[in-house]
Design a protein around this motif. Sequence first.
Motif, PDB file in Angstrom:
ATOM      1  N   SER A  27       0.851  -1.185   0.000  1.00  0.00           N
ATOM      2  CA  SER A  27       0.000   0.000   0.000  1.00  0.00           C
ATOM      3  C   SER A  27       0.890   1.239   0.000  1.00  0.00           C
ATOM      4  O   SER A  27       1.885   1.301   0.729  1.00  0.00           O
ATOM      5  CB  SER A  27      -0.912   0.011   1.234  1.00  0.00           C
ATOM      6  N   SER A  28       0.543   2.226  -0.831  1.00  0.00           N
ATOM      7  CA  SER A  28       1.342   3.441  -0.939  1.00  0.00           C
ATOM      8  C   SER A  28       0.418   4.653  -0.994  1.00  0.00           C
ATOM      9  O   SER A  28      -0.427   4.765  -1.884  1.00  0.00           O
ATOM     10  CB  SER A  28       2.216   3.388  -2.196  1.00  0.00           C
ATOM     11  N   PRO A  55      -3.532   4.161  -9.323  1.00  0.00           N
ATOM     12  CA  PRO A  55      -4.084   4.261  -7.968  1.00  0.00           C
ATOM     13  C   PRO A  55      -5.523   3.734  -7.915  1.00  0.00           C
ATOM     14  O   PRO A  55      -6.278   3.836  -8.883  1.00  0.00           O
ATOM     15  CB  PRO A  55      -4.058   5.764  -7.681  1.00  0.00           C
ATOM     16  N   SER A  56      -5.865   3.203  -6.767  1.00  0.00           N
ATOM     17  CA  SER A  56      -7.250   2.802  -6.552  1.00  0.00           C
ATOM     18  C   SER A  56      -8.101   3.995  -6.127  1.00  0.00           C
ATOM     19  O   SER A  56      -9.325   3.971  -6.214  1.00  0.00           O
ATOM     20  CB  SER A  56      -7.322   1.709  -5.477  1.00  0.00           C
ATOM     21  N   ASP A  57      -7.418   5.058  -5.683  1.00  0.00           N
ATOM     22  CA  ASP A  57      -8.125   6.269  -5.262  1.00  0.00           C
ATOM     23  C   ASP A  57      -7.199   7.458  -5.460  1.00  0.00           C
ATOM     24  O   ASP A  57      -5.995   7.366  -5.199  1.00  0.00           O
ATOM     25  CB  ASP A  57      -8.538   6.148  -3.789  1.00  0.00           C
ATOM     26  N   ARG A  58      -7.752   8.559  -5.928  1.00  0.00           N
ATOM     27  CA  ARG A  58      -6.965   9.780  -6.073  1.00  0.00           C
ATOM     28  C   ARG A  58      -7.886  10.988  -6.031  1.00  0.00           C
ATOM     29  O   ARG A  58      -9.079  10.886  -6.332  1.00  0.00           O
ATOM     30  CB  ARG A  58      -6.143   9.780  -7.372  1.00  0.00           C
ATOM     31  N   PHE A  72      -2.978  10.399  -3.792  1.00  0.00           N
ATOM     32  CA  PHE A  72      -3.248   9.118  -4.442  1.00  0.00           C
ATOM     33  C   PHE A  72      -2.971   7.973  -3.471  1.00  0.00           C
ATOM     34  O   PHE A  72      -2.186   8.102  -2.524  1.00  0.00           O
ATOM     35  CB  PHE A  72      -2.414   8.951  -5.717  1.00  0.00           C
ATOM     36  N   HIS A  73      -3.637   6.843  -3.725  1.00  0.00           N
ATOM     37  CA  HIS A  73      -3.471   5.638  -2.918  1.00  0.00           C
ATOM     38  C   HIS A  73      -3.356   4.455  -3.869  1.00  0.00           C
ATOM     39  O   HIS A  73      -4.297   4.156  -4.622  1.00  0.00           O
ATOM     40  CB  HIS A  73      -4.666   5.452  -1.976  1.00  0.00           C
ATOM     41  N   VAL A  74      -2.194   3.808  -3.870  1.00  0.00           N
ATOM     42  CA  VAL A  74      -1.957   2.637  -4.703  1.00  0.00           C
ATOM     43  C   VAL A  74      -2.075   1.393  -3.832  1.00  0.00           C
ATOM     44  O   VAL A  74      -1.326   1.243  -2.856  1.00  0.00           O
ATOM     45  CB  VAL A  74      -0.560   2.694  -5.362  1.00  0.00           C
ATOM     46  N   THR A  75      -2.993   0.517  -4.180  1.00  0.00           N
ATOM     47  CA  THR A  75      -3.194  -0.714  -3.411  1.00  0.00           C
ATOM     48  C   THR A  75      -2.689  -1.953  -4.152  1.00  0.00           C
ATOM     49  O   THR A  75      -2.612  -3.032  -3.560  1.00  0.00           O
ATOM     50  CB  THR A  75      -4.677  -0.902  -3.055  1.00  0.00           C
ATOM     51  N   ALA A  76      -2.361  -1.825  -5.436  1.00  0.00           N
ATOM     52  CA  ALA A  76      -1.785  -2.945  -6.177  1.00  0.00           C
ATOM     53  C   ALA A  76      -0.382  -3.222  -5.647  1.00  0.00           C
ATOM     54  O   ALA A  76       0.408  -2.295  -5.431  1.00  0.00           O
ATOM     55  CB  ALA A  76      -1.738  -2.624  -7.665  1.00  0.00           C
ATOM     56  N   VAL A  77      -0.062  -4.473  -5.422  1.00  0.00           N
ATOM     57  CA  VAL A  77       1.266  -4.843  -4.930  1.00  0.00           C
ATOM     58  C   VAL A  77       2.311  -4.463  -5.986  1.00  0.00           C
ATOM     59  O   VAL A  77       2.144  -4.740  -7.179  1.00  0.00           O
ATOM     60  CB  VAL A  77       1.333  -6.354  -4.629  1.00  0.00           C
TER      61      VAL A  77
END
Length: 304
Positions: A27-28, A55-58, A72-77
């Motif tokens: 998660s980033s 990102p899964s959310d921005r 932004f939020h990156v949930t992909a490994v």
Amino acid sequence: MIARNAAARRYRVEHRTTYKYSDEVTSSYGRAFLTPREFPGQRLLAHDIHIDPMPSDRSIGTDVYGNTTSYFHVTAVHTKLAVIGESVVEVDIPDAAAVSATSKPWEQARPNTGNGPFAVEFTLDLHPPEITPEVTAYAAESLTPGRPLVEAVTELNTRIFADFTYKSGSTTVSTKVADVFAARAGVCQDFARIGAACLRSHGLASRYVSGYLATDPPPGKERMIGADATHAWSAVWVPGDTAHDRTGHWIGFDPTNDQLADERYVTVAWGRDYADVPPLRGIIYTDAKESSITVSVDVAPVEV
């Protein structure tokens, strides 16, 4: 939309940041100041930020200083994260005569709640304090009684350029002004912070400006794509010409290059210090023991 000035330079800017990790990041979370500002003298014609993995959310917001900030939020490994800001910006050629005509004594440029309520915050010291007796005394050599503001700031700019050595890697973003004074070396962020601290030590308003500087290649050489860099400089507040002008204006000065900011300077964000407007910051969740970051910036002129 702010009207275009016929005397303007247009640039295409690419700011690419790549993080690599020795283990998976699950998660980033990131916050970026990568969107150039719009104000009289600069227009943002196009802009986008590309993030890989997606990102899964921005979202996009505006901070207290009017800067555009992207979340932004990156949930992909992932083991690599790339953030690329792309912009097309126009910057007007400043009126040199108008700048040089700013002949008021510097003492009259101290803002207060009557003549410059929005500039007062930029007279305040940071926490922990950065204004030391050494900073105050150093600034006083240029800020002599009754001296015109621009003349005094220009000399201070030149003195910082001459007295401090640009040395890449000699400091970090947390290095204090007092430490730079002791070492007499630093980078553009340090010199911008010194300039601001010097002016604030005598009651003037000065802000930290983050952006880019368009550079020309050496004679006979071609432009090297990606060879530019993020840049930082200071700006001093100048009061309005009338009692009803409570906004005034700002004049940028660059101690790293001993010059006033002109059409080669692309402004992204401003605040009281670097910590207000870093290009990127964030939080990651990982077991990685090692990581690396590479930054590439390209400021390419575009025919208007």
